[in-house]
Motif scaffolding. Sequence first.
Motif, PDB file in Angstrom:
ATOM      1  N   CYS A 225       0.845  -1.214   0.000  1.00  0.00           N
ATOM      2  CA  CYS A 225       0.000   0.000   0.000  1.00  0.00           C
ATOM      3  C   CYS A 225       0.871   1.251   0.000  1.00  0.00           C
ATOM      4  N   LEU A 283      -7.335  -4.074  -3.734  1.00  0.00           N
ATOM      5  CA  LEU A 283      -8.312  -3.539  -4.686  1.00  0.00           C
ATOM      6  C   LEU A 283      -9.089  -2.364  -4.094  1.00  0.00           C
ATOM      7  N   ARG A 284      -9.205  -2.315  -2.772  1.00  0.00           N
ATOM      8  CA  ARG A 284      -9.999  -1.261  -2.144  1.00  0.00           C
ATOM      9  C   ARG A 284      -9.134  -0.302  -1.323  1.00  0.00           C
ATOM     10  N   ASP A 285      -7.903  -0.114  -1.757  1.00  0.00           N
ATOM     11  CA  ASP A 285      -7.014   0.828  -1.067  1.00  0.00           C
ATOM     12  C   ASP A 285      -7.502   2.258  -1.333  1.00  0.00           C
ATOM     13  N   SER A 286      -7.937   2.954  -0.303  1.00  0.00           N
ATOM     14  CA  SER A 286      -8.471   4.304  -0.464  1.00  0.00           C
ATOM     15  C   SER A 286      -7.382   5.342  -0.705  1.00  0.00           C
ATOM     16  N   GLU A 289      -5.233   4.255  -5.454  1.00  0.00           N
ATOM     17  CA  GLU A 289      -6.195   3.613  -6.367  1.00  0.00           C
ATOM     18  C   GLU A 289      -5.464   2.583  -7.226  1.00  0.00           C
ATOM     19  N   TYR A 318      -2.951  -8.416  -5.768  1.00  0.00           N
ATOM     20  CA  TYR A 318      -4.069  -7.476  -5.667  1.00  0.00           C
ATOM     21  C   TYR A 318      -5.200  -8.107  -4.849  1.00  0.00           C
ATOM     22  N   ASP A 320      -8.466  -8.593  -2.282  1.00  0.00           N
ATOM     23  CA  ASP A 320      -9.728  -7.895  -2.059  1.00  0.00           C
ATOM     24  C   ASP A 320      -9.720  -7.375  -0.623  1.00  0.00           C
ATOM     25  N   GLY A 322      -8.741  -3.484   1.924  1.00  0.00           N
ATOM     26  CA  GLY A 322      -8.529  -2.050   1.952  1.00  0.00           C
ATOM     27  C   GLY A 322      -7.055  -1.720   2.121  1.00  0.00           C
ATOM     28  N   HIS A 323      -6.791  -0.588   2.750  1.00  0.00           N
ATOM     29  CA  HIS A 323      -5.416  -0.118   2.951  1.00  0.00           C
ATOM     30  C   HIS A 323      -4.785  -0.906   4.102  1.00  0.00           C
TER      31      HIS A 323
END
Length: 342
Positions: A225, A283-286, A289, A318, A320, A322-323
């Motif tokens: 990340c 995939l959901r790293d805020s 992107e 990658y 599924d 978040g950060h």
Amino acid sequence: MTRTTRRDFLTKAISAITLRADRFAQDKIDLANIHTRAEWRMAREKILANMQLVMGELPKQKRPPVKIVRVHSEEAQAFYRVKIKYLSEGDDYVPAYLLIPHKRARRAPAMLCLHQTTRIGKDEPAGLGGDPNLHYAAELAERGYVTLTPDYPYLGENNTDPYKRNYVSCTMKGIWNHIRAIDVLQSLDYVNPQRIGAIGHSLGGHNTLFVAAFDQRIKAMVTSCGFNSFKKYYKGDLTGWSGVRYMPLIAEKYAKDSARVPFDFPDILVALAPRPLFINAPLRDSNFEVSGVRDCVDAAKTIYEKIFRADNHLTAIYPDAGHEFPADIRNQAYRFLDRSLR
């Protein structure tokens, strides 16, 4: 060659390198036009020069001898956790934790472990913070690696103000401190000086890339990340990269415009080739992107595969998520390091 003559020679050599860097750093690199290793070497030199336009110059003074001050130590189940301070420059000592495994090779591999943006700094990777997903220095020590995790400026116990020491960016002060951390690891008689890597999450993820770009003693890297392309970082808004902990010139000189900043993360990944690099890009790293990460990886793949025939040295995952740095991804990263450094 006398000592005076040698000093004059080195001064002239450093001046020549600086002039060459200024000449090269006119515009961004066209990565698509790198077809040979000779072209890659020239591109790499220009990438480092362009990074220094934004971060400030890498200090050129002679590195002082390694000095380590032992603060205290404690015994964990699998390792000793030793709190130290090591000399960076002048009178500036960097607070850090050195983790020494009970069971290790006579000359063990070692890892520089860089923390994320957190008030407690080095404590988190060393296993003393509240998020077990970020205890990678402790986990690697359990696997037999000697690990060193320093505090980044303004975090943990590192109260040094880089700007009062004439640094243009906190990023470059971090790079220098981390280069000195590699000096520390190489000075330890129980560390194999040729088998040193670096790992980090978020702030530590991009700092891993930054120091490895300038220090080729780092033989393998794990970044979690830690980046995407500037163009896709919050839709091109580089405010986050221009703060006091980062590179103020991105705002002051380049107006936070990704098109004007003379380097980007595809360049850095290319500069790291062909050394082993593991990337965790959820995939959901805020913050970063994921399509911007894929753009960087695709650019680097061409160099790893076509120039160096080392496609197995570049791994991007990658998940599924978040950060974050999930347990199964960390285990994949550790196995990657085992293959690269053991």
